[in-house]
Design an enzyme around this catalytic site. Sequence first.
Site, PDB file in Angstrom:
ATOM      1  N   TYR A   1      -1.450  55.653  44.924  1.00 21.36           N
ATOM      2  CA  TYR A   1      -1.529  54.390  44.260  1.00 21.36           C
ATOM      3  C   TYR A   1      -0.608  53.425  44.929  1.00 21.36           C
ATOM      4  O   TYR A   1       0.519  53.486  45.225  1.00 21.36           O
ATOM      5  CB  TYR A   1      -1.186  54.363  42.860  1.00 21.36           C
ATOM      6  CG  TYR A   1      -1.239  53.109  42.263  1.00 21.36           C
ATOM      7  CD1 TYR A   1      -0.411  52.302  41.658  1.00 21.36           C
ATOM      8  CD2 TYR A   1      -2.494  52.557  41.867  1.00 21.36           C
ATOM      9  CE1 TYR A   1      -0.590  50.925  41.125  1.00 21.36           C
ATOM     10  CE2 TYR A   1      -2.689  51.165  41.021  1.00 21.36           C
ATOM     11  CZ  TYR A   1      -1.722  50.524  40.814  1.00 21.36           C
ATOM     12  OH  TYR A   1      -1.698  49.426  40.218  1.00 21.36           O
TER      13      TYR A   1
ATOM     14  N   ASP B   1       4.674  53.799  51.778  1.00 19.95           N
ATOM     15  CA  ASP B   1       4.784  53.095  50.487  1.00 19.95           C
ATOM     16  C   ASP B   1       5.848  53.658  49.935  1.00 19.95           C
ATOM     17  O   ASP B   1       5.868  54.554  49.232  1.00 19.95           O
ATOM     18  CB  ASP B   1       3.419  53.037  49.845  1.00 19.95           C
ATOM     19  CG  ASP B   1       3.522  52.270  48.450  1.00 19.95           C
ATOM     20  OD1 ASP B   1       2.584  52.080  47.920  1.00 19.95           O
ATOM     21  OD2 ASP B   1       4.752  51.925  48.232  1.00 19.95           O
TER      22      ASP B   1
ATOM     23  N   LYS C   1      10.637  47.928  42.642  1.00 21.16           N
ATOM     24  CA  LYS C   1      11.204  48.655  41.687  1.00 21.16           C
ATOM     25  C   LYS C   1      12.669  48.692  41.771  1.00 21.16           C
ATOM     26  O   LYS C   1      13.440  47.779  41.545  1.00 21.16           O
ATOM     27  CB  LYS C   1      10.762  50.322  41.609  1.00 21.16           C
ATOM     28  CG  LYS C   1       9.235  50.343  41.121  1.00 21.16           C
ATOM     29  CD  LYS C   1       8.674  51.501  40.887  1.00 21.16           C
ATOM     30  CE  LYS C   1       7.157  51.579  41.285  1.00 21.16           C
ATOM     31  NZ  LYS C   1       6.602  51.302  39.783  1.00 21.16           N
TER      32      LYS C   1
HETATM   33  P1  KE4 Z   1       3.525  46.964  41.256  1.00 22.25           P
HETATM   34  O1  KE4 Z   1       2.641  45.943  41.699  1.00 22.25           O
HETATM   35  O2  KE4 Z   1       3.092  47.744  39.925  1.00 22.25           O
HETATM   36  O3  KE4 Z   1       4.909  46.445  41.145  1.00 22.25           O
HETATM   37  O4  KE4 Z   1       3.774  48.181  42.298  1.00 22.25           O
HETATM   38  C1  KE4 Z   1       2.640  48.576  42.757  1.00 22.25           C
HETATM   39  C2  KE4 Z   1       2.783  50.113  43.270  1.00 22.25           C
HETATM   40  C3  KE4 Z   1       2.624  50.300  44.749  1.00 22.25           C
HETATM   41  N1  KE4 Z   1       3.153  51.347  45.260  1.00 22.25           N
HETATM   42  C4  KE4 Z   1       3.338  52.565  44.553  1.00 22.25           C
HETATM   43  C5  KE4 Z   1       3.983  53.922  45.119  1.00 22.25           C
HETATM   44  C6  KE4 Z   1       3.575  52.345  43.224  1.00 22.25           C
HETATM   45  O5  KE4 Z   1       3.906  53.337  42.493  1.00 22.25           O
HETATM   46  C7  KE4 Z   1       3.307  51.016  42.711  1.00 22.25           C
HETATM   47  C8  KE4 Z   1       3.138  50.785  41.018  1.00 22.25           C
HETATM   48  N2  KE4 Z   1       3.548  52.126  40.215  1.00 22.25           N
HETATM   49  C9  KE4 Z   1       2.932  52.082  38.902  1.00 22.25           C
HETATM   50  C10 KE4 Z   1       3.426  53.339  38.077  1.00 22.25           C
HETATM   51  N3  KE4 Z   1       2.863  54.617  39.052  1.00 22.25           N
HETATM   52  C11 KE4 Z   1       3.324  51.059  38.056  1.00 22.25           C
HETATM   53  C12 KE4 Z   1       2.972  51.095  36.624  1.00 22.25           C
HETATM   54  C13 KE4 Z   1       1.877  50.235  36.101  1.00 22.25           C
HETATM   55  O6  KE4 Z   1       0.914  50.134  36.849  1.00 22.25           O
HETATM   56  O7  KE4 Z   1       2.008  49.771  35.107  1.00 22.25           O
END
Ligand code: KE4
Length: 441
Positions: free
Chosen positions: A153, A248, A276
């Site tokens: 993801y 990523d 994060k």
């Molecule tokens: P955000 O756009 O949610 O800040 O980041 C996207 C993203 C990009 N790359 C990786 C490896 C990620 O894990 C994420 C976002 N992680 C999720 C949880 N696995 C965010 C939680 C959610 O979507 O509510």
Amino acid sequence: MSATRPALNKERRRCREIFERAENVLVGGVNSPVRAFRAVGGEPLIIARGAGAHLYDVDGNEYVDYVCSWGAMLLGHAHPTVSAAIAAQAQRGTSYGVTTELEVELASRIIRSAPSIEKIRFVSSGTEATMSAIRLARAFTKRELILKFEGCYHGHADSFLSQAGSGLATLGIAASPGVPQVLAELTLNAPYNDLNAAERLFARHPNKIAAVIVEPIAANMGVVPPEPGFLAGLRDLTRKYGALLIFDEVITGFRLHFGLAQQLLHVEADLTTLGKIIGGGLPVAAYGGRAEIMNQVAPLGAVYQAGTLSGSPLGMCAGIVTLEELSRPGLYEKLHHFSEELVTGVRQAARETSISAQINGYGSLATIFFSDRPVRNYGDAKRSDTKLYARFFREMLDRGIFLAPSQFEAAFLSLAHTAEDVRRTISAARESLAAIASGKE
Ligand code: KE4
């Protein structure tokens, strides 16, 4: 329940009342799908406050927290130094829309600990970081195709919403409506850990693939570590075929050690995305890499990307203080010790029952899969018993342990987790697995 802790109020009446109001104004009652607990059932939590490794819901229940804002809170909730820095900066203003020295400071600290990054651009979410990174890769290589891996993801930008992990996997969405077919076709998917499949796609699309984007430690199909040679193989493939390699590291950046996972894995990416942890719980993310690539971004180059709150002083402050705290010696050793203890303890608890469980762990990331075979890619993860995961989640929640409300996420440890938290979690896992094994609802 221990003598010092009040029994859990499993009714969670206030959670339910507030969530019902939330559903009237927020889509599904949430601002991010996984928070709706649809894959695990039960009342979605409404949190009143966090402190250290603990969250407290509005019914007064206390939980050991393994979501940690999806990995952002490596120092734990309400860390006094971070909170103080945010409060002090707020007195000076939260966002100016003009450059501050704070952006220079945080960028310099990251670059000092990330050999593959010479230039960086801050944005406000991981999605913005990965979306910008592939736009830049397409411009730099003058190619259009992107290769990602099933179950990974990378945020919710259009190019990533096929065979994706995290919330899409949680809700069983293979490909999101609203993404034009012509765009979706520009994203290729291969199974994680399958180098031959990646090579076949390169051979089938010579000179067409702009970049490979990969989570160096997959954590959005549950935790699935890279198999030996997988990431180095991707490095060789991208060099051979003239594509960029994008790591990523939104989850892994500064989680496994004080730097990037690529330094531990001895594979250097061309572009890296971060998020994060580098924002200490505020909306801070970034993409970066070699200057020859990054300098193609506006205003130096023609690749356009911008953001109102990018590099906001409040977020920069939180990030600077977080990295300052994380740079102290011995912290990551302590984090990995507790992580190892937890994984070993839960593995042992599972062995004491008739339940087949695989616990994939990597550093302070872990996931329990209910499966009788190893989980080494998205197909394996989807074949695990997700209903049993949902039951385990609820059993653990009712014992004061808050795991990810989805099989396709990771449990995150923080530096605030204590030996007592780990002991409590292993004991709750033993009781939960025994209850499941005995068939008790
Ligand atoms: P955000 O756009 O949610 O800040 O980041 C996207 C993203 C990009 N790359 C990786 C490896 C990620 O894990 C994420 C976002 N992680 C999720 C949880 N696995 C965010 C939680 C959610 O979507 O509510």
